[in-house]
Design a protein around this motif. Structure first.
Motif, short mmCIF file in Angstrom:
data_model
loop_
_atom_site.label_atom_id
_atom_site.label_comp_id
_atom_site.label_asym_id
_atom_site.label_seq_id
_atom_site.Cartn_x
_atom_site.Cartn_y
_atom_site.Cartn_z
N CYS A 1 4.63 13.26 -7.57
CA CYS A 1 4.80 13.82 -6.22
C CYS A 1 5.30 12.80 -5.21
CB CYS A 1 3.50 14.45 -5.74
SG CYS A 1 2.15 13.26 -5.43
N GLN A 2 5.32 11.52 -5.60
CA GLN A 2 5.85 10.45 -4.75
C GLN A 2 5.01 10.22 -3.48
OE1 GLN A 2 8.89 8.46 -5.63
NE2 GLN A 2 7.98 9.36 -7.47
N LYS A 3 3.78 10.67 -3.48
CA LYS A 3 2.91 10.45 -2.33
C LYS A 3 2.06 9.20 -2.57
CE LYS A 3 2.57 15.33 -1.04
NZ LYS A 3 1.64 16.49 -0.86
N PRO A 4 1.77 8.41 -1.50
CA PRO A 4 0.94 7.21 -1.67
C PRO A 4 -0.43 7.56 -2.23
CG PRO A 4 2.02 7.19 0.47
CD PRO A 4 2.26 8.55 -0.10
N ILE A 5 -0.89 6.73 -3.16
CA ILE A 5 -2.22 6.94 -3.77
C ILE A 5 -3.31 6.60 -2.77
CG2 ILE A 5 -3.77 6.23 -5.62
CD1 ILE A 5 -1.45 7.85 -6.64
N GLY A 6 -3.09 5.52 -1.99
CA GLY A 6 -4.09 5.10 -1.02
C GLY A 6 -5.40 4.73 -1.70
N SER A 7 -6.49 5.24 -1.16
CA SER A 7 -7.82 4.94 -1.71
C SER A 7 -8.27 5.96 -2.75
CB SER A 7 -8.85 4.88 -0.57
OG SER A 7 -8.89 6.11 0.13
N LYS A 8 -7.39 6.91 -3.08
CA LYS A 8 -7.76 7.96 -4.05
C LYS A 8 -7.72 7.41 -5.47
CE LYS A 8 -4.49 10.56 -2.45
NZ LYS A 8 -3.53 11.68 -2.24
N ASP B 1 0.83 -1.20 0.00
CA ASP B 1 0.00 0.00 0.00
C ASP B 1 0.87 1.26 0.00
OD1 ASP B 1 -2.69 0.86 -0.08
OD2 ASP B 1 -2.53 1.56 1.98
N GLU B 2 1.96 1.23 0.79
CA GLU B 2 2.82 2.41 0.89
C GLU B 2 3.75 2.57 -0.32
OE1 GLU B 2 4.83 -0.96 3.22
OE2 GLU B 2 2.80 -0.15 2.89
N ALA C 1 -3.18 6.16 -15.10
CA ALA C 1 -1.93 5.58 -15.62
C ALA C 1 -1.57 6.25 -16.94
CB ALA C 1 -2.09 4.07 -15.82
N LYS C 2 -0.31 6.66 -17.06
CA LYS C 2 0.16 7.33 -18.27
C LYS C 2 1.60 6.90 -18.54
CE LYS C 2 -0.29 10.84 -21.36
NZ LYS C 2 -1.38 11.04 -22.31
N ASN C 3 1.85 6.37 -19.75
CA ASN C 3 3.21 5.95 -20.13
C ASN C 3 3.81 4.98 -19.11
OD1 ASN C 3 3.01 7.71 -22.33
ND2 ASN C 3 3.90 9.41 -21.18
N ASN C 4 2.99 4.02 -18.66
CA ASN C 4 3.40 2.99 -17.70
C ASN C 4 3.71 3.54 -16.31
OD1 ASN C 4 3.22 0.84 -19.57
ND2 ASN C 4 5.24 1.35 -20.39
N ASN C 5 3.34 4.78 -16.03
CA ASN C 5 3.52 5.36 -14.70
C ASN C 5 2.16 5.71 -14.10
OD1 ASN C 5 6.42 5.36 -14.77
ND2 ASN C 5 6.34 7.15 -16.12
N ILE C 6 2.13 5.78 -12.77
CA ILE C 6 0.90 6.07 -12.04
C ILE C 6 0.94 7.51 -11.54
CG2 ILE C 6 -0.55 5.42 -10.07
CD1 ILE C 6 -0.41 3.28 -12.23
N TYR C 7 -0.16 8.26 -11.77
CA TYR C 7 -0.23 9.64 -11.32
C TYR C 7 -1.51 9.85 -10.50
CZ TYR C 7 3.30 10.63 -14.91
OH TYR C 7 4.43 10.63 -15.68
N CYS C 8 -1.40 10.64 -9.43
CA CYS C 8 -2.62 11.09 -8.76
C CYS C 8 -3.31 12.08 -9.70
CB CYS C 8 -2.30 11.72 -7.40
SG CYS C 8 -1.34 13.27 -7.47
N ASN C 9 -4.58 12.32 -9.47
CA ASN C 9 -5.34 13.18 -10.38
C ASN C 9 -4.75 14.58 -10.48
OD1 ASN C 9 -7.15 11.24 -11.13
ND2 ASN C 9 -8.75 11.86 -9.73
#
Length: 280
Positions: A132-139, A124-125, A143-151
């Motif tokens: 921003c390197q912050k955990p996504i958690g339940s938010k 989870d962590e 996904a863009k270019n094989n990377n995960i982004y918060c909104n």
């Protein structure tokens, strides 16, 4: 007279001595260790009569040698599992069988909070926004270019910026003159009414709704005095000596012949066809 007892191998008299019975034979301790004792799988030494022996699936260990193959914890009195000819304690076995975190590549143990996405798993962590390197958690995330982004980071990095308010356009929007706008930002310069999905026109780099363009911007026809909007029937305009006409209003004052694409004569501010001008 008691019968003599001898070692099966060395024939030593065993009267009053310690011996071992092996396959119906009496064997002295020395010969037992030499000829009969099982060999420890771990240290490859005989398991003597003085040692505690453990066995599993046809293999033998000294009790002190029976250890986890990964953490070396002694398992003589512990539960264990056998995997690929190795002995593992419960903890190490769980780690071996556990899926690997796609972030830190460490095992995700049973009962640990984790995230699964497109066949991969994360602690989870470890499931964090690439920006921003912050955990996504339940938010929610994107996904863009094989990377995960918060909104929020996705909007800042990838979303188009509104030409008016300069904020990201997340959904919908309007394109005008190769520039993106929020639907609510694309509004009439005069009355501020939103123009998305409606008819509008522009003047001097400003946009207007039809009503405001008619009342505040459009030229008035020199004949009917109604605004020349460029919409519908009033698409074409005739300009002459500072005056403007709807093309359908540019008529001979005497016979009403339409002169939009014909020769005409102007006299005293009025327009005449060639025939009528000769009769004046």
């Amino acid at each position: 007279m008691a019968a003599r007892s001898n070692c099966f191998y060395c024939r030593e008299d065993l009267s009053g001595k310690k011996f071992v019975r092996k396959d119906e034979k009496q064997v002295c301790v020395r010969c037992f260790d030499k000829f009969c004792a099982n060999t420890c799988v771990e240290c490859r030494r005989p398991i003597s009569t003085d040692s505690k022996e453990l066995h599993h699936k046809g293999q033998y260990w000294h009790s002190d040698c029976f250890r986890c193959a990964k953490c070396y914890k002694n398992l003589a009195k512990e539960s264990f599992t056998s995997k690929d000819d190795r002995i593992l304690c419960g903890t190490c076995s769980s780690r071996e069988d556990a899926p690997r975190c796609h972030g830190c590549y460490k095992p995700i143990l049973a009962g640990t909070e984790n995230v699964e996405y497109k066949g991969n798993s994360w602690h989870d962590e470890c499931f964090i926004c690439y920006q921003c390197q912050k955990p996504i958690g339940s938010k929610s995330f994107i996904a863009k270019n094989n990377n995960i982004y918060c909104n929020l980071c996705h909007e800042k990095k990838f979303a188009k910026q509104c030409a008016c308010c300069k904020k990201p356009i997340t959904t919908g929007g309007v394109n005008y003159q190769d520039q993106p706008w929020h639907s609510e930002c694309f509004m009439c310069s005069s009355c501020r009414k939103p123009l998305a999905g409606t008819r509008f026109t522009s003047h001097e780099e400003k946009v207007y709704c039809v009503d405001c363009y008619k009342s505040t911007v459009a030229k008035k026809c020199s004949s009917c005095q109604n605004p020349i909007t460029g919409f519908g029937k009033a698409t074409n305009v005739v300009n002459y000596e500072g005056g403007s006409w709807h093309d359908y209003c540019f008529n001979c004052k005497k016979c009403s012949l339409n002169l939009a694409e014909k020769r005409f004569v102007a006299r005293n501010g009025d327009i005449y066809c060639s025939d009528c001008s000769e009769k004046l």
